[in-house]
Design an enzyme around this catalytic site. Structure first.
Site, mmCIF file in Angstrom:
data_model
loop_
_atom_site.group_PDB
_atom_site.id
_atom_site.type_symbol
_atom_site.label_atom_id
_atom_site.label_comp_id
_atom_site.label_asym_id
_atom_site.label_seq_id
_atom_site.Cartn_x
_atom_site.Cartn_y
_atom_site.Cartn_z
ATOM 1 N N SER A 121 -5.090 -3.701 7.451
ATOM 2 C CA SER A 121 -5.088 -2.219 6.983
ATOM 3 C C SER A 121 -4.629 -2.104 8.248
ATOM 4 O O SER A 121 -3.839 -0.874 7.879
ATOM 5 C CB SER A 121 -6.261 -1.939 6.667
ATOM 6 N N HIS A 143 0.442 -6.129 2.188
ATOM 7 C CA HIS A 143 -0.831 -5.072 2.972
ATOM 8 C C HIS A 143 -1.093 -4.317 1.415
ATOM 9 O O HIS A 143 -0.498 -3.337 0.961
ATOM 10 C CB HIS A 143 -0.771 -4.055 3.435
ATOM 11 N N GLU A 155 2.328 -2.918 0.759
ATOM 12 C CA GLU A 155 2.956 -2.151 2.639
ATOM 13 C C GLU A 155 3.543 -3.573 2.669
ATOM 14 O O GLU A 155 2.895 -4.685 3.134
ATOM 15 C CB GLU A 155 1.703 -1.647 3.052
ATOM 16 N N ASN A 193 -2.636 4.156 6.786
ATOM 17 C CA ASN A 193 -3.798 3.995 7.136
ATOM 18 C C ASN A 193 -3.902 5.184 8.326
ATOM 19 O O ASN A 193 -4.785 5.311 8.832
ATOM 20 C CB ASN A 193 -4.787 2.922 7.098
#
Ligand code: CAA
Ligand code: NAD
Length: 288
Positions: A121, A143, A155, A193
């Site tokens: 993450s 991701h 991602e 994130n």
């Protein structure tokens, strides 16, 4: 073209399980490995439940659900992954654990066309890749988002050493799995994130400081900002341990303590209240 017939998934938790399911639904065989036998069993049951539900709702045929289930195998020996064409690592968000795995993967998977992807993450892809030594150019961030069967995005994060061809093949594989790949650079938390997790952390501060109770915080963000679920509910869904680990990666990577996990978030993790996966986090969660 990605040329993947067999995908190895390391970590049979909520993300690894979802990635294996989506691969299998896209016609790719998935081998799932976990160091905890109980996680493998839980993952197997989740697949049966989830694919069964999709068939029940008429989203896929019974035959397709059975075929997807048949494409997923579970292995309890790391070496059984050796024949795979592609790896997605989805274990705990801990750089030491991930680097150990990438060291072992690079020694075992020497074929030049095998990509070693991580579903991290937030952790630096460049740093994970250095553990793979000469195979570092085959390491990439891939991701997925939770719940994997529903969320559209992958991602894609190249490390400093990642080959351009590996990035293109990662985009091709994500597309073949029905996802939309978008590339982000290798900075702590990438885009997703970097933006999402400080907002979740701030919701814990709002709760801790008595700005409002969890139901009100979530209700305000849902109804006022049109979020599908409020930030505290989402934290439970992601896993409070994962949220706290991501905040620590942001604080270290961006060199700023304002990103440290809120004390209340840390306290809940210490108490084993990890969210949906442990049955209790901010809220109580009934087992399905
Ligand atoms: N697997 C498969 N399908 C699922 C599912 C799962 N785990 N959870 C829900 N669904 C399906 C439901 O079956 C339902 O399908 P139908 O419409 O066909 O009936 C549909 O999704 C909607 O579900 P619900 O009606 O139960 O509930 P909902 O409308 O609240 O949707 C949700 C659930 C899709 C999870 C929605 O609340 C949502 O989008 N939440 C936000 C999720 C999010 O932000 N994810 C990103 C987290 S951050 C991350 O992943 C990155 C990281 O590194 C931490
Ligand atoms: P999880 O806690 O549900 O599952 C982790 C799994 O890894 C467990 O089954 C555990 O037994 C296994 N494991 C731990 N150490 C291992 C090892 N050395 N070898 C093999 N298996 C091992 O976690 P998760 O939510 O699935 O997250 C996994 C990864 O995906 C993390 O890096 C996380 O940051 C990332 N991620 C999580 C989310 C999310 O919403 N939860 C979303 C995107 C990415």
């Amino acid at each position: 073209m990605h040329n993947v017939k067999t995908l190895a998934v390391i970590g049979a938790g909520q993300m690894g399980g979802g990635i294996a399911q989506v691969a299998a639904m896209s016609g790719i065989s998935a081998m799932v490995y976990d160091s905890f036998p109980a996680s493998l069993e839980k993952c197997r049951a989740t697949h049966a439940f989830s694919l069964g539900k999709l068939a029940e709702k008429g989203k896929i045929s019974q035959a397709d659900a059975q075929a997807a289930l048949a494409r997923i195998s579970f292995v309890s020996a790391f070496d059984d992954l050796a024949s795979a064409d592609w790896v997605v690592e989805a274990v705990v968000e801990d750089i030491t654990v991930k680097r150990d795995l990438f060291g072992r993967l690079s020694a075992m998977m020497t074929r030049e066309d095998v990509v070693l992807a991580t579903n991290t993450s937030s952790i630096s892809i460049t740093e994970i890749a250095t553990a793979a030594g000469a195979a570092c150019h085959r390491v990439v961030g891939m991701h997925f988002f939770n719940p994997v069967p529903i969320m559209q995005l992958v991602e894609v994060i190249p490390g400093l050493q990642t080959d351009a061809a590996v990035i293109a093949r990662t985009e091709a594989l994500a597309t073949a799995m029905g996802k939309t790949p978008l590339v982000a650079n290798d900075r702590a938390g990438f885009v997703s994130n970097r933006v999402l997790m400080p907002m979740i952390n701030e919701a814990f501060y709002a709760w801790m400081e008595g700005v409002a109770e969890p139901e009100a915080i979530d209700g305000i963000m849902k109804l006022g900002c049109n979020f599908p679920m409020g930030p505290l509910h989402l934290a439970d869904f992601i896993g409070l341990d994962t949220c706290a680990n991501i905040m620590n990666v942001l604080a270290d990577g961006l060199n700023n303590d304002r990103y440290r996990p809120c004390p209340l978030l840390r306290q809940l993790v210490t108490a084993g209240r990890l969210g949906v996966k442990s049955g209790r986090g901010v809220y109580e969660h009934k087992k399905k």
